[in-house]
Design a protein around this motif. Structure first.
Motif, PDB file in Angstrom:
ATOM      1  N   HIS A 233       0.576  -1.191   0.064  1.00 26.07           N
ATOM      2  CA  HIS A 233      -0.099   0.095  -0.174  1.00 26.07           C
ATOM      3  C   HIS A 233       1.044   1.386   0.075  1.00 26.07           C
ATOM      4  N   ALA A 234       1.857   1.336   0.738  1.00 26.25           N
ATOM      5  CA  ALA A 234       2.812   2.462   0.673  1.00 26.25           C
ATOM      6  C   ALA A 234       3.899   2.394  -0.452  1.00 26.25           C
ATOM      7  N   PRO A 236       4.101   1.624  -3.485  1.00 27.35           N
ATOM      8  CA  PRO A 236       4.177   2.051  -4.792  1.00 27.35           C
ATOM      9  C   PRO A 236       3.717   3.256  -4.872  1.00 27.35           C
ATOM     10  N   ASN A 237       3.318   3.962  -3.961  1.00 27.26           N
ATOM     11  CA  ASN A 237       3.018   5.619  -3.997  1.00 27.26           C
ATOM     12  C   ASN A 237       4.370   6.330  -3.697  1.00 27.26           C
ATOM     13  N   PRO A 312      -0.049   6.089 -11.696  1.00 34.22           N
ATOM     14  CA  PRO A 312      -1.094   5.805 -12.790  1.00 34.22           C
ATOM     15  C   PRO A 312      -1.570   7.104 -13.200  1.00 34.22           C
ATOM     16  N   ARG A 313      -1.646   8.027 -12.350  1.00 32.71           N
ATOM     17  CA  ARG A 313      -2.349   9.351 -12.345  1.00 32.71           C
ATOM     18  C   ARG A 313      -1.785   9.927 -13.607  1.00 32.71           C
ATOM     19  N   ARG A 315       0.313   8.314 -15.754  1.00 33.83           N
ATOM     20  CA  ARG A 315       0.025   7.477 -17.030  1.00 33.83           C
ATOM     21  C   ARG A 315      -1.206   7.302 -17.587  1.00 33.83           C
ATOM     22  N   ARG A 316      -2.194   7.208 -16.771  1.00 35.11           N
ATOM     23  CA  ARG A 316      -3.686   7.413 -17.395  1.00 35.11           C
ATOM     24  C   ARG A 316      -4.108   8.695 -17.033  1.00 35.11           C
ATOM     25  N   PRO A 317      -4.009   9.802 -17.550  1.00 35.94           N
ATOM     26  CA  PRO A 317      -4.864  11.106 -17.113  1.00 35.94           C
ATOM     27  C   PRO A 317      -6.198  10.979 -17.538  1.00 35.94           C
ATOM     28  N   ARG A 318      -7.141  11.756 -16.626  1.00 34.11           N
ATOM     29  CA  ARG A 318      -8.426  11.863 -16.931  1.00 34.11           C
ATOM     30  C   ARG A 318      -8.620  12.511 -18.195  1.00 34.11           C
TER      31      ARG A 318
END
Lengths: 321, 569
Positions: A233-234, A236-237, A312-313, A315-318
């Motif tokens: 949980h920690a 990867p961030n 991911p944010r 890599r895959r932007p909204r």
């Protein structure tokens, strides 16, 4: 994905621009050195005609701008020039040394990075417990010792007292890989000790920083074990700062080895640089500087790319503003 | 509107002879401030039976969340258990070793957090987080757990239940994330779920569908729940029984219907104080700001279209609409942060330059802004003195003694005092922080204040205080407000005129009484009907009504709306 490509392209352009600025700096720094190169090489007894002829041969009679452009154009063609000391092509001279340096760096990295990241993770799992205190204190000590000091301690211990490993790393041919490994074990260990502390502390700091996030409390409330909370949980961030510190240290392993190479008389790029400076072999110094700079820039570029890919944010932007 | 007979929700009466699922006795919890520990939960008794939903309500600082977490045997850093017992199906969580407590979490007691956006791990796909506990500790196969998760997604009316789990948290809207989190809590079929303000951060239309979804799964699986909120109307839709808390003590406890019909304590009544506020009608006043057919765009995407608004001196225009309707964008256009691509803005008789940079200092001074989250709007390292003193110096050129006097006068206006001068934001309560933001805006002596959801993050009692303050300031200083909100109760309390927005366009606008009185355009109707009523049958009736009307099914509306803009909701 479009914005990731854009982001990476931007970083690449910055990297190239940095290299260009560095080439200017290196070139002008060398040209600002006091004294005339031809004078220095030929010595005080040379006739003015001989000096002038030598200057023409070196291209020193041409204006600075055209000399810079020629130098850059040659580098882009893979021609680093010729050594003044022995007239051999610099690329030939450098190739073997660079391979030695990289071999040493890789071995040091193989020891230091898994150890640093692994111990950093464990230190957060056992945060504020004796294990954590011991590793963070030890890492501070390792960071505080200058490398030559660590090197001599290791030599005193493993070569002089125990007699297990050679104190100098002069290349011997045909000893097999065990012999080769024995020879670079001490310099690699010295470098690893210099680096492992930074990696450990940064890994710990990056994870601890993330541990205050609400999703960590959520993981606790889902009943995840402390080890799983940290690794799954920690971690990867916290990857982005960890990647950065690992890469900076990799660059240091290639570039910052001068002292260690000198102590162990290891035939790497750092030795070559030191030798060339003392011989005033300017083209070789320039070439080494450019290689070191390029290593830094390329590795930092790699760190940027990996940081983007680990998030991911990014890599895959909204699909919106 | 007259509703014909709606069947009352069946409340499964938990039988009394059964041993309670959760039994807290004399629970004491302490929190550390500096070196000292002080008690924040004073010997609380709480009993919950299987399948029962218990509502915990109270203002911020009442200890609701602390008690909710205690039901899982968890104390936040800086808190500790100081006495009492917490029996969960007969095991005392306070005497259980850490591993024993951990074994219960996620599998038998699950948690749904207030902000799903923050509580989901940004690095992993939703489905992996949803099935984590079931696979790692529930002994289920991944395939089986995933099939179950998808089934739950479907029950919770999530769009694309087969594939929504493949997305990352940042790719899903807040209301949907909250339902995914409910699925995550439900996946091990726990005996008890703690819902910690699950709908507080959502706008009304989204809140309705999340509430409906939560209620249906909790009833379907006969799961017991602790439902924590500061909104009595919300908890009334789900809870069988309600406990009102204040300062870590029980104020009163009663079955939901009894509590609503005949609360024993004045304090309980004050919890819906904000609903009773209503601003009286005022005469027309001269125009301060006029927007004519203004349009705005982010890049090629048009976000505001044909906006014409008039704001009068000393009056309030409320802009309502859900997240993504363009309310905050409107504020950005007026303040010059987002120059419009069409139309004109006239302020006090003069055209207002489109960009902030082109505005004079006086023009900047006359329009001030207050934001939703004072935590984000205040520099955590600036004291109250610096926060308020800065605009006094910048706009008014006040220094030293003069500045100090004016700062104190402003603090007095917002009902705070000199004792707060040297405090940092972290040493103030949520309501106090918002008051400081108001004082900072007042320091510029503005004529127009743009208030962007300024009360949304506050509980109802504090909300009522802030709204009264704003109204009083308006009378004294003849301020105009552009008040952005998604809460109709707030609108009643503060507005003179209402502008209803949807997808960047104005749906309707007019005098408050006109807009709030039927008949309404469909979208206004949806907004108004989504405000929870203080009636336990409100949700049941609303769902039945929407079902009957067809098209506007409660769970289909918001999914069709664009999820854009408002990053803070």
């Amino acid at each position: 994905m479009g914005s990731v490509a854009e982001l990476l392209a931007k970083r690449l352009v910055f990297g190239i621009a940095t290299l260009w600025v560095i080439s200017l700096l290196v070139f002008s720094a060398v040209n600002l050195l006091p004294g005339d190169l031809a004078d220095a090489i030929l010595g005080q007894g040379a006739t003015p005609e001989a000096v002038a002829a030598f200057r023409a041969e070196l291209g020193l009679d041409q204006p600075v701008a055209s000399r810079y452009l020629n130098w850059v154009a040659d580098i882009l063609h893979g021609d680093l020039g010729r050594s003044l000391a022995n007239d051999r092509p610099i690329s030939e001279l450098v190739a073997g040394r660079l391979a030695n340096t990289v071999r040493l760096a890789i071995l040091a990295a193989f020891i230091a990075i898994p150890a640093g990241v692994g111990l950093g993770i464990l230190a957060t799992v056992y945060r504020d417990r004796p294990f954590d205190r011991a590793t963070t204190t030890a890492s501070l000590i390792a960071i505080s010792f200058p490398e030559f000091f660590t090197a001599y301690i290791l030599v005193a211990l493993f070569s002089v007292t125990l007699g297990w490993l050679p104190a100098v790393a002069i290349e011997t041919r045909g000893g097999g890989w065990q012999q080769a490994l024995r020879e670079i074990a001490l310099p690699a260990l010295t470098l690893a000790l210099a680096v492992v502390g930074y990696v450990l502390r940064m890994t710990r700091a990056a994870i601890v920083n993330v541990m205050a996030a609400p999703y960590i409390e959520m993981a606790q409330l889902k009943g995840a074990s402390p080890l799983r909370i940290v690794t799954r949980h920690a971690l990867p961030n916290a990857l982005s700062p960890i990647i950065n510190v690992v890469i900076i240290n990799l660059a240091y392993l290639v570039v910052g080895v001068v002292v260690v190479e000198v102590v162990f008389v290891y035939p790497g790029l750092g030795q070559l640089l030191v030798d060339s400076v003392s011989k005033r072999d300017i083209p070789v110094v320039q070439a080494c500087c450019i290689i070191f700079a390029a290593t830094y820039v390329l590795l930092n570029l790699l760190a940027d790319i990996l940081s983007v890919l680990s998030n991911p944010r990014l890599r895959r932007p909204r699909q919106q503003v | 509107m007259i509703i014909d007979q709606v069947p009352q929700r069946i409340v499964p009466a938990p039988c009394n002879d059964e041993a309670p699922l959760l039994d807290m006795r004399g629970l004491r919890i302490e929190a550390r401030s500096g070196e000292a520990w002080h008690v924040i939960v004073h010997g609380l008794d709480l009993t919950l039976r299987r399948g029962e939903v218990l509502g915990l309500i109270g203002e911020s600082g009442a200890g609701k969340s602390t008690i909710g977490l205690a039901a899982m045997g968890h104390a936040r850093p800086g808190c500790r258990f100081a006495g009492g017992s917490i029996l969960f199906s007969g095991r005392d969580l306070l005497r259980e070793p850490a591993a024993g407590r951990r074994a219960l979490r996620g599998t038998r007691i699950a948690y749904v957090a207030q902000s799903a956006a923050a509580a989901f791990n940004p690095a992993h796909r939703l489905i992996d987080q949803v099935v984590e506990t079931a696979v790692e500790r529930g002994g289920r196969s991944r395939v089986d757990a995933m099939a179950d998760a998808k089934d739950l997604f479907r029950r919770l009316s999530l769009p694309e239940p087969e594939t929504i789990g493949l997305r990352y948290p940042h790719e899903v809207s807040g209301g949907q994330l909250q339902r995914v989190m409910t699925a995550m809590a439900m996946v091990c079929r726990p005996d008890l779920i703690i819902f910690d303000e699950p709908t507080t951060a959502l706008d009304v239309t989204t809140q309705v569908e999340v509430l409906a979804a939560i209620r249906s799964v909790v009833e379907d699986f006969h799961t017991a729940a602790l439902y924590i909120t500061h909104d009595l109307a919300v908890v009334a839709q789900l809870a069988h029984r309600i406990m009102v808390l204040r300062h870590g003590r029980l104020v009163e406890e009663a079955p939901t219907r009894t509590m609503l019909e005949a609360p024993c304590e004045d304090y309980t009544r004050s919890l819906w104080a904000v609903r009773t506020l209503e601003k009286p009608a005022e005469p027309e006043a001269p125009c301060l700001l006029q927007m004519e057919q203004v349009g705005a765009a982010y890049g090629a995407r048009r976000v505001l279209d044909d906006i014409s608004i008039r704001i009068e001196r000393g009056r309030t225009v409320a802009v309502v609409g859900e997240s993504g309707s363009g309310k905050s964008t409107l504020a950005r256009v007026i303040t010059g942060l987002l120059p419009p691509v069409a139309g004109a803005i006239v302020f006090a008789g003069e055209p207002l330059p489109a960009q902030t940079q082109k505005r004079s200092k006086a023009q900047l001074r006359r329009i001030q802004m207050i934001y939703q989250s004072p935590d984000a709007a205040l520099n955590p390292r600036h004291t109250v003195r610096e926060v308020i003193g800065r605009p006094l110096e910048f706009y008014g050129g006040l220094k030293g003694r003069e500045r100090e006097v004016r700062t104190l006068a402003l603090l007095d206006m917002i009902e705070m005092s000199a004792t707060h001068l040297d405090r940092l934001p972290s040493e103030l309560s949520g309501g106090q922080k918002q008051r400081i933001c108001i004082a900072r805006a007042l320091a510029a002596e503005p004529e127009l204040m743009i208030c962007d959801e300024v009360t949304s993050a506050l509980d109802q009692i504090v909300q009522a205080g802030i709204l009264k303050l704003l109204r009083q300031l308006q009378t004294e200083l003849s301020l105009s407000y552009l008040f952005i909100t998604h809460d109709i109760a707030t609108v009643k309390a503060i507005a003179d005129r209402i502008v209803v927005m949807h997808r960047g366009k104005i749906v309707e606008q007019g005098d408050k009484r006109e807009i709030l009185a039927p008949p309404h355009p469909a979208y206004t109707e949806l907004l108004l009907s989504s405000v929870p009523g203080l009636d336990p049958d409100w949700l049941t009736r609303l769902l039945a009504e929407r079902e009957r009307d067809g098209g506007t099914h409660a769970t289909s509306w918001p999914d069709r709306l664009p999820k854009t803009g408002n990053r803070h909701v």
